[in-house]
Design a protein around this motif. Structure first.
Motif, PDB file in Angstrom:
ATOM      1  N   GLU A  52       0.816  -1.211   0.000  1.00 15.78           N
ATOM      2  CA  GLU A  52       0.000   0.000   0.000  1.00 15.78           C
ATOM      3  C   GLU A  52       0.848   1.259   0.000  1.00 15.78           C
ATOM      4  O   GLU A  52       1.797   1.374   0.783  1.00 15.78           O
ATOM      5  CB  GLU A  52      -0.904   0.013   1.236  1.00 15.78           C
ATOM      6  CG  GLU A  52      -1.781   1.255   1.352  1.00 15.78           C
ATOM      7  CD  GLU A  52      -2.519   1.334   2.680  1.00 15.78           C
ATOM      8  OE1 GLU A  52      -2.251   0.506   3.566  1.00 15.78           O
ATOM      9  OE2 GLU A  52      -3.370   2.241   2.821  1.00 15.78           O
ATOM     10  N   PHE A  53       0.510   2.193  -0.871  1.00 13.29           N
ATOM     11  CA  PHE A  53       1.154   3.502  -0.899  1.00 13.29           C
ATOM     12  C   PHE A  53       0.761   4.270   0.370  1.00 13.29           C
ATOM     13  O   PHE A  53      -0.423   4.389   0.685  1.00 13.29           O
ATOM     14  CB  PHE A  53       0.713   4.268  -2.142  1.00 13.29           C
ATOM     15  CG  PHE A  53       1.163   5.712  -2.171  1.00 13.29           C
ATOM     16  CD1 PHE A  53       0.303   6.720  -1.788  1.00 13.29           C
ATOM     17  CD2 PHE A  53       2.430   6.043  -2.601  1.00 13.29           C
ATOM     18  CE1 PHE A  53       0.693   8.049  -1.823  1.00 13.29           C
ATOM     19  CE2 PHE A  53       2.841   7.368  -2.642  1.00 13.29           C
ATOM     20  CZ  PHE A  53       1.962   8.370  -2.246  1.00 13.29           C
ATOM     21  N   VAL A  54       1.742   4.808   1.070  1.00 19.78           N
ATOM     22  CA  VAL A  54       1.487   5.561   2.294  1.00 19.78           C
ATOM     23  C   VAL A  54       1.595   7.064   2.030  1.00 19.78           C
ATOM     24  O   VAL A  54       0.682   7.832   2.323  1.00 19.78           O
ATOM     25  CB  VAL A  54       2.461   5.144   3.404  1.00 19.78           C
ATOM     26  CG1 VAL A  54       2.237   5.989   4.652  1.00 19.78           C
ATOM     27  CG2 VAL A  54       2.301   3.663   3.729  1.00 19.78           C
ATOM     28  N   ALA A  55       2.724   7.483   1.498  1.00 13.36           N
ATOM     29  CA  ALA A  55       2.941   8.901   1.205  1.00 13.36           C
ATOM     30  C   ALA A  55       4.148   9.038   0.289  1.00 13.36           C
ATOM     31  O   ALA A  55       5.028   8.178   0.278  1.00 13.36           O
ATOM     32  CB  ALA A  55       3.163   9.698   2.482  1.00 13.36           C
ATOM     33  N   GLY A  56       4.184  10.124  -0.479  1.00 18.37           N
ATOM     34  CA  GLY A  56       5.301  10.345  -1.382  1.00 18.37           C
ATOM     35  C   GLY A  56       5.633  11.818  -1.505  1.00 18.37           C
ATOM     36  O   GLY A  56       4.813  12.684  -1.172  1.00 18.37           O
ATOM     37  N   THR A  57       6.824  12.093  -1.981  1.00 15.89           N
ATOM     38  CA  THR A  57       7.274  13.472  -2.159  1.00 15.89           C
ATOM     39  C   THR A  57       8.179  13.584  -3.368  1.00 15.89           C
ATOM     40  O   THR A  57       8.891  12.637  -3.700  1.00 15.89           O
ATOM     41  CB  THR A  57       8.020  13.968  -0.906  1.00 15.89           C
ATOM     42  OG1 THR A  57       8.443  15.328  -1.108  1.00 15.89           O
ATOM     43  CG2 THR A  57       9.254  13.116  -0.613  1.00 15.89           C
ATOM     44  N   ARG A  58       8.113  14.716  -4.025  1.00 14.20           N
ATOM     45  CA  ARG A  58       9.104  14.983  -5.048  1.00 14.20           C
ATOM     46  C   ARG A  58      10.435  15.228  -4.362  1.00 14.20           C
ATOM     47  O   ARG A  58      10.480  15.752  -3.257  1.00 14.20           O
ATOM     48  CB  ARG A  58       8.703  16.200  -5.889  1.00 14.20           C
ATOM     49  CG  ARG A  58       7.533  15.933  -6.803  1.00 14.20           C
ATOM     50  CD  ARG A  58       7.258  17.098  -7.725  1.00 14.20           C
ATOM     51  NE  ARG A  58       6.218  16.779  -8.685  1.00 14.20           N
ATOM     52  CZ  ARG A  58       5.752  17.634  -9.586  1.00 14.20           C
ATOM     53  NH1 ARG A  58       6.247  18.865  -9.639  1.00 14.20           N
ATOM     54  NH2 ARG A  58       4.806  17.262 -10.424  1.00 14.20           N
ATOM     55  N   TRP A  59      11.525  14.880  -5.041  1.00 16.72           N
ATOM     56  CA  TRP A  59      12.837  14.987  -4.415  1.00 16.72           C
ATOM     57  C   TRP A  59      13.329  16.420  -4.356  1.00 16.72           C
ATOM     58  O   TRP A  59      14.057  16.793  -3.443  1.00 16.72           O
ATOM     59  CB  TRP A  59      13.824  14.116  -5.203  1.00 16.72           C
ATOM     60  CG  TRP A  59      15.186  14.008  -4.598  1.00 16.72           C
ATOM     61  CD1 TRP A  59      16.365  14.400  -5.156  1.00 16.72           C
ATOM     62  CD2 TRP A  59      15.530  13.456  -3.314  1.00 16.72           C
ATOM     63  NE1 TRP A  59      17.403  14.133  -4.309  1.00 16.72           N
ATOM     64  CE2 TRP A  59      16.921  13.560  -3.174  1.00 16.72           C
ATOM     65  CE3 TRP A  59      14.781  12.906  -2.283  1.00 16.72           C
ATOM     66  CZ2 TRP A  59      17.588  13.103  -2.036  1.00 16.72           C
ATOM     67  CZ3 TRP A  59      15.441  12.468  -1.150  1.00 16.72           C
ATOM     68  CH2 TRP A  59      16.818  12.567  -1.030  1.00 16.72           C
ATOM     69  N   THR A  60      12.923  17.245  -5.311  1.00 11.52           N
ATOM     70  CA  THR A  60      13.455  18.603  -5.393  1.00 11.52           C
ATOM     71  C   THR A  60      12.416  19.685  -5.146  1.00 11.52           C
ATOM     72  O   THR A  60      12.645  20.844  -5.459  1.00 11.52           O
ATOM     73  CB  THR A  60      14.123  18.838  -6.754  1.00 11.52           C
ATOM     74  OG1 THR A  60      13.173  18.579  -7.794  1.00 11.52           O
ATOM     75  CG2 THR A  60      15.327  17.928  -6.940  1.00 11.52           C
ATOM     76  N   SER A  61      11.272  19.310  -4.593  1.00  8.95           N
ATOM     77  CA  SER A  61      10.277  20.318  -4.235  1.00  8.95           C
ATOM     78  C   SER A  61       9.471  19.796  -3.051  1.00  8.95           C
ATOM     79  O   SER A  61       9.647  18.671  -2.613  1.00  8.95           O
ATOM     80  CB  SER A  61       9.348  20.624  -5.411  1.00  8.95           C
ATOM     81  OG  SER A  61       8.378  19.612  -5.566  1.00  8.95           O
ATOM     82  N   ASN A  62       8.587  20.613  -2.539  1.00 11.24           N
ATOM     83  CA  ASN A  62       7.773  20.231  -1.392  1.00 11.24           C
ATOM     84  C   ASN A  62       6.437  19.620  -1.782  1.00 11.24           C
ATOM     85  O   ASN A  62       5.550  19.480  -0.944  1.00 11.24           O
ATOM     86  CB  ASN A  62       7.535  21.449  -0.501  1.00 11.24           C
ATOM     87  CG  ASN A  62       8.801  21.899   0.180  1.00 11.24           C
ATOM     88  OD1 ASN A  62       9.618  21.074   0.589  1.00 11.24           O
ATOM     89  ND2 ASN A  62       8.980  23.198   0.307  1.00 11.24           N
ATOM     90  N   SER A  63       6.296  19.252  -3.028  1.00  5.86           N
ATOM     91  CA  SER A  63       5.056  18.624  -3.471  1.00  5.86           C
ATOM     92  C   SER A  63       4.953  17.222  -2.894  1.00  5.86           C
ATOM     93  O   SER A  63       5.879  16.416  -3.024  1.00  5.86           O
ATOM     94  CB  SER A  63       5.028  18.561  -4.996  1.00  5.86           C
ATOM     95  OG  SER A  63       3.866  17.915  -5.448  1.00  5.86           O
TER      96      SER A  63
END
Length: 124
Positions: free
Chosen positions: A46-57
């Motif tokens: 299950e996907f929990v959370a994700g983030t772009r590596w070079t921004s706060n998205s």
């Protein structure tokens, strides 16, 4: 090649909190997005959370919205997952994953690199 190492797992009572950390090394410049997934016994990854590596998205999984917070530290090459109000059914192995490209995918096969996982146990 990207190498990922998770830390911070452990045992906590229901309603408690844990903070997981994922340290990335190797070809850091190839990372576009990172995410946390979990494998709960008897359920699909299950996907929990994700983030772009070079921004706060960021993106959150539906079941953790308003309780879990993903954050990144570009200087340290780490991505953390603050987990609050934990529930017994969230017991499982939590994995850090990385992919090229900035899209925060919610499916595991889109990620090329995975850590070894860290156990989270929520029990009274």
């Amino acid at each position: 090649q990207v190498h990922l190492v998770e830390s911070g797992g452990g045992s906590v009572q229901p309603g408690g909190a844990l903070r997981l950390s994922c340290a990335a090394s190797g070809s850091i410049s190839s990372i576009g997005a990172m995410a946390w997934f979990r494998q709960v016994p008897g359920k699909d990854n299950e996907f929990v959370a994700g983030t772009r590596w070079t921004s706060n998205s960021t993106k959150d999984g539906d079941s953790v919205k308003a309780r879990f917070i993903i954050s990144r530290d570009s200087a340290k090459n780490t991505v953390d997952l603050q987990m609050n109000s934990l529930k017994p059914e969230e017991t499982g192995v939590y994995y850090c994953a990385a992919k090229p490209g900035r899209i925060i995918a919610k499916v595991g096969p889109r990620y090329d690199y995975w850590g070894q996982g860290t156990q989270v146990t929520v029990s009274s």
